[in-house]
Design an enzyme around this catalytic site. Structure first.
Site, PDB file in Angstrom:
ATOM      1  N   HIS A  95       0.804  -1.170   0.051  1.00 48.00           N
ATOM      2  CA  HIS A  95       0.081  -0.073  -0.040  1.00 48.00           C
ATOM      3  C   HIS A  95       0.823   1.230  -0.082  1.00 48.00           C
ATOM      4  CE1 HIS A  95      -3.821   2.031   1.681  1.00 48.00           C
ATOM      5  NE2 HIS A  95      -3.181   2.868   0.781  1.00 48.00           N
ATOM      6  N   GLU A 129       1.993   7.924  -4.709  1.00 43.25           N
ATOM      7  CA  GLU A 129       2.789   7.571  -3.571  1.00 43.25           C
ATOM      8  C   GLU A 129       3.972   8.502  -3.406  1.00 43.25           C
ATOM      9  OE1 GLU A 129       1.886   5.578  -0.938  1.00 43.25           O
ATOM     10  OE2 GLU A 129       0.037   5.945  -1.552  1.00 43.25           O
ATOM     11  N   HIS A 132       4.454  10.789  -0.464  1.00 39.82           N
ATOM     12  CA  HIS A 132       5.092  10.188   0.413  1.00 39.82           C
ATOM     13  C   HIS A 132       6.685   9.938   0.332  1.00 39.82           C
ATOM     14  CE1 HIS A 132       1.515   9.464   2.594  1.00 39.82           C
ATOM     15  NE2 HIS A 132       1.058   8.866   1.362  1.00 39.82           N
TER      16      HIS A 132
END
Length: 259
Positions: free
Chosen positions: A70, A118, A122
């Site tokens: 994830h 992502e 992040h």
């Protein structure tokens, strides 16, 4: 063909933007690289779709049979540098492995757009650490972590297999995973409720220190989450007193794996 004057103006503009971007990145490093811990999160495709508001948008590629990634999320940090683009060509050598271990499970989002999201939200925060300081290196680290945390094997070795009918005591699930993911207070074994109110295993969140060692030993970060995740997912810590179901993957009806 542009005149020499216009060409010079264009080049000066690019140079100025680049310099400002580099300066901005240095400022962001000072501001955002204070994070100490990350969470590496794995999800189970067999029950992931149960948590979507529009479950019909869920899809599980035919080749997906295992837990998938994830994300790898620095805590207390989010979207540290939008100025660092990522292109599919950056991940060309990793594409086969990423497609297998980090696929998008949404019809509306390609796998690359998932990876791009992502990275921006992040990975750009993790990039201030040597070893993760490029899109390629960040995703290489994520794939190595996926190999390190072999949840599929740990559950199978403990006799915990996907089933629509059999449930398992929480303690058995926790005991099976502890040797792999540790027993740090920040570890979360997450469930989601199906339409019948059953607790269904869906995610595992593993705390890591900045150097990627298991566990997060900074008290102020215990239990913390990265801010503004790409979507709000209704997973919650599996209740220790309730039986845990581990639904199988249903490629034909991913949003109704047991109906």
């Amino acid at each position: 063909m542009p005149s020499p004057v216009l060409l010079m103006v264009a080049l000066l503009t690019v140079f100025t933007v680049t310099m400002e971007s580099d300066h901005w990145t240095a400022d962001q490093q000072e501001k955002f690289c204070t994070w100490q811990c990350l969470k590496f999160t794995l999800q189970w495709p067999g029950s992931f779709c149960l948590g979507l508001k529009n479950s019909s948008q869920c899809r599980i590629p035919p080749n997906i049979q295992t837990w998938t990634i994830h994300g790898l999320w620095p805590l207390k940090a989010h979207t540290c540098c939008r100025c660092w683009p990522i292109f599919h060509s950056d991940l060309k050598e990793l594409d086969p492995e990423l497609s297998q271990l980090w696929p998008s499970l949404l019809k509306t989002q390609s796998s690359f757009l998932f990876w791009k999201d992502e990275w921006i939200k992040h990975g750009s925060c993790a990039a201030c650490v040597e070893g993760m300081n490029s899109p390629l290196r960040y995703f290489q680290i994520c794939l190595k972590l996926r190999g390190r945390f072999d949840i599929d094997r740990a559950l199978e070795d403990a006799g915990i297999k996907p089933s629509c009918n059999q449930s398992y005591p929480y303690d058995k699930v926790n005991h099976a995973l502890a040797p792999v993911i540790g027993d740090d207070p920040g570890v979360q074994i997450q469930c989601i409720n199906d339409e019948k109110g059953r607790e269904v295993l869906v995610q595992v969140k593993i705390p890591l220190s900045q150097n990627l060692t298991l566990g997060c030993h900074h008290e102020e970060d215990q239990g913390a989450e990265p801010t503004q995740l790409w979507h709000t997912f209704p997973g919650h810590p599996c209740p220790q007193e309730s039986p845990v179901f581990y639904f199988p993957i249903n490629h034909d009806r991913p949003h109704q794996p047991c109906d």
